[in-house]
Design an enzyme around this catalytic site. Structure first.
Site, PDB file in Angstrom:
ATOM      1  CD  GLN A 173      53.506  68.693 -60.983  1.00 36.32           C
ATOM      2  OE1 GLN A 173      53.854  69.869 -60.920  1.00 36.32           O
ATOM      3  NE2 GLN A 173      54.350  67.720 -61.231  1.00 36.32           N
TER       4      GLN A 173
ATOM      5  CG  HIS B 162      56.395  70.811 -56.346  1.00 36.40           C
ATOM      6  ND1 HIS B 162      57.704  70.777 -55.966  1.00 36.40           N
ATOM      7  CD2 HIS B 162      56.270  69.889 -57.321  1.00 36.40           C
ATOM      8  CE1 HIS B 162      58.348  69.861 -56.687  1.00 36.40           C
ATOM      9  NE2 HIS B 162      57.503  69.302 -57.512  1.00 36.40           N
TER      10      HIS B 162
ATOM     11  CD  GLU C   6      56.836  72.772 -64.560  1.00 35.78           C
ATOM     12  OE1 GLU C   6      55.879  72.863 -63.762  1.00 35.78           O
ATOM     13  OE2 GLU C   6      58.027  72.789 -64.194  1.00 35.78           O
ATOM     14  CG  HIS C   7      55.348  68.603 -65.560  1.00 36.93           C
ATOM     15  ND1 HIS C   7      55.216  69.352 -64.412  1.00 36.93           N
ATOM     16  CD2 HIS C   7      56.674  68.431 -65.751  1.00 36.93           C
ATOM     17  CE1 HIS C   7      56.417  69.626 -63.921  1.00 36.93           C
ATOM     18  NE2 HIS C   7      57.332  69.085 -64.716  1.00 36.93           N
TER      19      HIS C   7
ATOM     20  CG  ASP D  91      59.545  65.963 -60.898  1.00 36.46           C
ATOM     21  OD1 ASP D  91      59.498  66.781 -61.828  1.00 36.46           O
ATOM     22  OD2 ASP D  91      58.603  65.768 -60.106  1.00 36.46           O
TER      23      ASP D  91
ATOM     24  CG  HIS E  20      75.509 101.075 -93.056  1.00 37.99           C
ATOM     25  ND1 HIS E  20      75.571 102.044 -92.086  1.00 37.99           N
ATOM     26  CD2 HIS E  20      75.158  99.925 -92.407  1.00 37.99           C
ATOM     27  CE1 HIS E  20      75.267 101.499 -90.911  1.00 37.99           C
ATOM     28  NE2 HIS E  20      75.017 100.216 -91.076  1.00 37.99           N
TER      29      HIS E  20
END
Lengths: 434, 434
Positions: free
Chosen positions: A259, A262, A327-328, A361, A420
């Site tokens: 991670q 990145h 996220e993970h 991934d 209406h």
């Protein structure tokens, strides 16, 4: 050196709350510049695209066609090493198969009262896909963004990718072909987003724009939102590893660094009940950093945003994980299954010691575009539904209108909406419509 | 007097394109004021809420509790006319039954290679629901926004509603009780959105905020987006009626006016192949306007944004409808069914002469929160999925990792992400992790 939090410490709650609200991104203020670019592309179309492309991508669109031809894609595929092409194919087949299971079913029915109701799903007419240039030009992301569109049945998928000094990563073009992309244009930046949203002579407008990009691209997507749909604005990646004592510290360290490499804003977190494992992982991270090509990025991420949270009992881990909403989430546990139902807020969960996040991934089959920055509390990863929309259907005959109409009239009048009420009453001869 | 477009005219395409891009909303620039309010509520919490509430809602929260008690809701229900209460109950039962069919199923499976995959749906932990005060305080909207949360299983639904000079529409409180709202606070405006997003001593923060509001509320929702999720920002309402010659012009006119009375920015459009019907509808609109309580609003909407499009053949109607992508589409046709598959872009379709759109506003069972301003090209009406999120699940054992790992390693290296490659390789004894 990542921060350490001890769940038993008296100041844990305050430290953890501060940790949760740490910002990991500097948002550049490019709104005004982007607004000008969008206005310019709306006004001057292809001419504006050509100017910006020459200026920023050093590419002259008067000598090179904006649109990538099928022959160029053929040639790119020839240039991709066969091992990579084979791996892309493995990934594409698995991603398509998994996403096919997400295709929604229409639900058309008549209820006990005789009223016809329904939900009908249709693909979006045309979708744009932004692909960054340079080192962040990832063929795996092309598969992840374009294959769900193919599964959804989107008839037109338009990819834009800046060709810095003319070059596009051949693997990106190969992935686009595999994923059924219908058009590829060599433009990028806010100008490409404007072209997708408003159209030019060369590019017909799309209805929704997907894909990651830099600050200009993100700002442009926010600005054209409404005119077109957009996907989420993705932030830096995150992993939360929940590990018991029976883990190889080198494996866990490798996952944390995957991670961290990145982006300097990426975040890697370890939660464990074993202080010895925590120490060993920390040493392994330092050791592995010494031979990592992207060591500078990874070290910066681990130093600034990495964290090791020591808990007295792994039973506390799910509550922390739900608050972090990563996220993970990796469950490197002897009985990982037992913990799954307790993890509510996570983009994706990776079960057991042999499911490193990296599989997700690339080749797991599930989507790698997942909610970041705690947004897993309220949103989901990319999927087929993001490329479709639901239309509801209602059908009454005279009998059903007679049965249901009076309740509608009562509510319309209670809300002060007489027109209406009349729209129902006039069909039942209940009221004068003037 | 609405505009008239003739599909056979040589300038139709230009006129229609201009019609499509007409803006129907003036967006007030309140961003800076809203930014200050949000910062103030984040800093001073309940004290800031009390000050803004005194200033704008003329309500003193030092003498009236911010939170509405169960006894107050009981008393409000007593105050609602039984006919309205009964109608709300009819609506609630139908909305809940329809939305129950939208509940997604988890999909957990093992593929042919032995890889475990899955999609797991969970409700959002806590959702906020904004309800406007004053005349736009609609009990039907409370049902439409809160019942899907109940169906989704959201454990905490927090409603905020400004109590102008202390008053809340009793029918709104009755609807909140029916829809299972867990907390009600008498606050509104940007300050209420800030409280929901960041929390105060009285209100714990939520993860997503739904519901309509004025320009301040809309701007506040945009600003807190990211910290929390938000629903769509709804624009003025729209109806597109596709009608053949065999319609009662008064019925069609009533439907056009039911939209027009909502808002001066609302839009009512008639597409027909019968010039006589077009003329008759136009006369009926004028006649009905003379006795309509909200005539001023309806007249303004019809004059500024109403349209009658004459086509030579109703076969041209679906293409126009797909380009307009209206929130509501009525098919007042002898064979409405035949046209349904051709309408791709619409929030909701109302089939046949006895299904006025108003039924969908209240008691049809489908949701009345639908995409406006052409966003039906890329988005859907509110539903149960908006109150849930999907977590993907991946599980490999040593054998599956041995089978799939090499492809992941190849792609990671092709993307220049060596730490990714190592996180797989180290588990396969394929590579040194340093």
């Amino acid at each position: 050196m990542a921060i350490r939090l001890d769940h038993r410490a008296s100041d844990f709650e305050a430290a953890f709350a501060a940790f949760l609200t740490t910002k990991r991104e500097v948002s550049e203020d490019v709104d005004l510049a982007v607004r000008r670019i969008i206005a310019d592309v709306r006004e001057r179309g292809d001419a504006a695209l050509a100017e910006y492309t020459l200026k920023w991508d050093k590419l002259d669109l008067s000598s090179t066609s904006m649109t990538v031809t099928a022959e160029e894609v053929d040639a790119a595929i020839e240039a991709v090493p066969s091992e990579v092409l084979g791996a892309l194919k493995v990934a594409a087949v698995r991603i398509e198969a998994h996403h096919a299971r997400q295709l929604p079913k229409d639900d058309i029915y008549t209820d006990a009262m005789g009223v016809g109701l329904g939900s009908r799903w249709t693909p979006i007419d045309a979708v744009g896909l932004y692909v960054p240039g340079g080192t962040a030009s990832y063929p795996s992301s092309v598969l992840m963004n374009a294959l769900p569109a193919k599964v959804a049945g989107v008839p037109r998928v338009v990819m834009v990718v800046p060709a810095l000094a003319g070059a596009i990563n051949p693997a990106v073009l190969a992935a686009a072909r595999m994923a059924g992309v219908s058009e590829i244009h060599r433009i990028g930046g806010a100008q490409a987003i404007a072209a997708l949203a408003y159209g030019t002579a060369t590019i017909a407008p799309v209805a929704k724009i997907m894909g990651p990009g830099n600050a200009f691209v993100a700002a442009a997507k926010r600005q054209v939102f409404g005119t077109v749909g957009i996907d989420m604005i993705a932030g830096p990646s995150e992993v939360l590893v929940i590990a018991d004592k029976d883990n190889d510290p080198d494996w866990i360290a490798a996952d944390l660094l995957a991670q961290a490499e990145h982006d300097p804003g990426a975040q890697s977190i370890l939660v464990t009940d074993d202080a010895d494992l925590a120490d060993a992982v920390e040493r392994a991270v330092e050791r592995q950093l010494t031979t990592l090509p992207r060591a500078e990025t990874a070290r910066s991420s681990w130093r600034d945003f990495g964290a090791i949270i020591l808990v007295e009992d792994l039973a506390s881990a799910p509550d922390l994980a739900n608050r972090i909403a990563a996220e993970h989430v990796e469950l490197a546990l002897a009985d990982a299954d037992a913990m799954i139902p307790q993890i509510r807020n996570a983009g994706a969960i990776f079960i057991g010691r042999y499911t490193p996040e990296v599989i997700g991934d690339y080749v797991g089959g599930s989507n790698h575009v997942l909610p970041t920055a705690r947004s897993a509390r309220f949103s989901s990863g990319l999927g087929v539904l993001d490329y479709m929309k639901r239309t509801s259907i209602l059908r009454l005959g005279p009998d059903e209108l007679r049965d249901l109409g009076p309740a509608a009239i009562a509510l319309a009048r209670a809300e002060g909406l007489e027109a209406h009420a009349r729209s129902v009453a006039i069909r039942l001869n209940l009221g004068d419509a003037g």
